[in-house]
Design a protein around this motif. Structure first.
Motif: not given
Lengths: 110, 167
Positions: A6-11, A48-55, B116-118
């Motif tokens: 969702w974040y990437l689509i908004l971006s 968004a990717f910083a959050n992804y690599w954090h989790t 990725l997106g899921g």
């Protein structure tokens, strides 16, 4: 919880609108604002990717989890410097051309 | 659930502000809708748990940079945008180009969403604490951080030289 896509689509939507404004608008200040919109869209995907690599931490030490936010910081610094220099160029062009329309600013020299 | 509702609300405000930036013909209206986009992006950063980025988004982007824009618009007394015929080529190339760009990005995200997106992102947590960013900035990224100060100095000098009135 919000999916990463969702974040990437908004971006992507914001970046596309920035490109559209850059190509369609005729006022040099509005074109400059479209560039700022594109920078903001990229910042959103960085965070968004910083959050992804954090989790989802990985064993690879070359990925620093919080570095996305540091990159946003650098993007903002460059955007601030770019805004200052760009607006000074716009003022210098306006002083000699008396117009903000990019169609009439077709020579590189002042 | 609350996160998703908040994301959708602020995402829609964001996209509406960006569309309004393109539709408005007067630059000051475009500047104010860009402020709306930046403020709602700051709230989306808060949803991601990035408090420091949200704060500097409001202070630096919506505050400093946009004030600079509005100041220049008022200084130059910029009126409504003129309608010209020169943009016909940009219309022919631009609109299909943007549709292709948005379609490609959307298709890539949808096709890769399984990998990725899921993935669900966590909300506000210990992520993005200011002292963690500061430690990273002054250890791993110390050299780029120092170089940015030189960049800012060059930008200041460039702005002064360009803005100087020639006699």
């Amino acid at each position: 919880m919000v999916p990463l896509s969702w974040y990437l689509i908004l971006s992507g939507i914001l970046f596309s609108l920035g490109v559209l404004g850059f190509l369609l608008k005729r006022n040099i200040i509005t074109i400059f604002m479209s560039i700022e919109l594109m920078l903001n869209a990229v910042n959103l995907s960085f965070v968004a990717f910083a959050n992804y690599w954090h989790t989802h931490p990985v064993a690879d030490k070359s990925i620093v989890p919080l570095s996305g936010q540091v990159f946003v910081f650098f993007v903002m610094v460059v955007a601030a410097a770019e805004a200052a220099v760009g607006l000074a160029i716009i003022i210098a062009v306006f002083r000699t051309r008396e117009t903000l329309n990019v169609d009439r600013v077709n020579l590189l020299k002042l | 659930m609350v996160h998703q509702v908040l994301f959708i609300v602020f995402g829609l405000i964001c996209v509406a502000g960006a569309i309004n930036l393109l539709v408005q013909r007067h630059p000051i209206s475009s500047a104010l809708s860009l402020v709306v986009v930046m403020a709602s992006l700051a709230l989306i950063y808060l949803l991601l748990g990035a408090e420091f980025v949200a704060a500097i988004q409001v202070i630096v982007y919506a505050g400093a940079i946009m004030v600079l824009f509005v100041f220049v618009i008022m200084l130059l007394n910029a009126g409504a945008e003129e309608r010209t015929r020169g943009s016909r080529m940009a219309l022919i190339v631009g609109v299909p180009g943007v549709i292709i760009l948005a379609g490609t990005v959307g298709w890539m995200l949808v096709s890769g969403s399984g990998r990725l997106g899921g993935v669900n992102l966590v909300g506000p947590s210990s992520f993005g604490e200011t002292h963690a960013i500061a430690r990273l900035l002054f250890k791993e990224f110390l050299l780029p951080f120092e170089i940015t100060s030189v960049l800012i100095l060059i930008a200041i000098m460039g702005a002064v030289v360009l803005g100087k009135r020639e006699n």
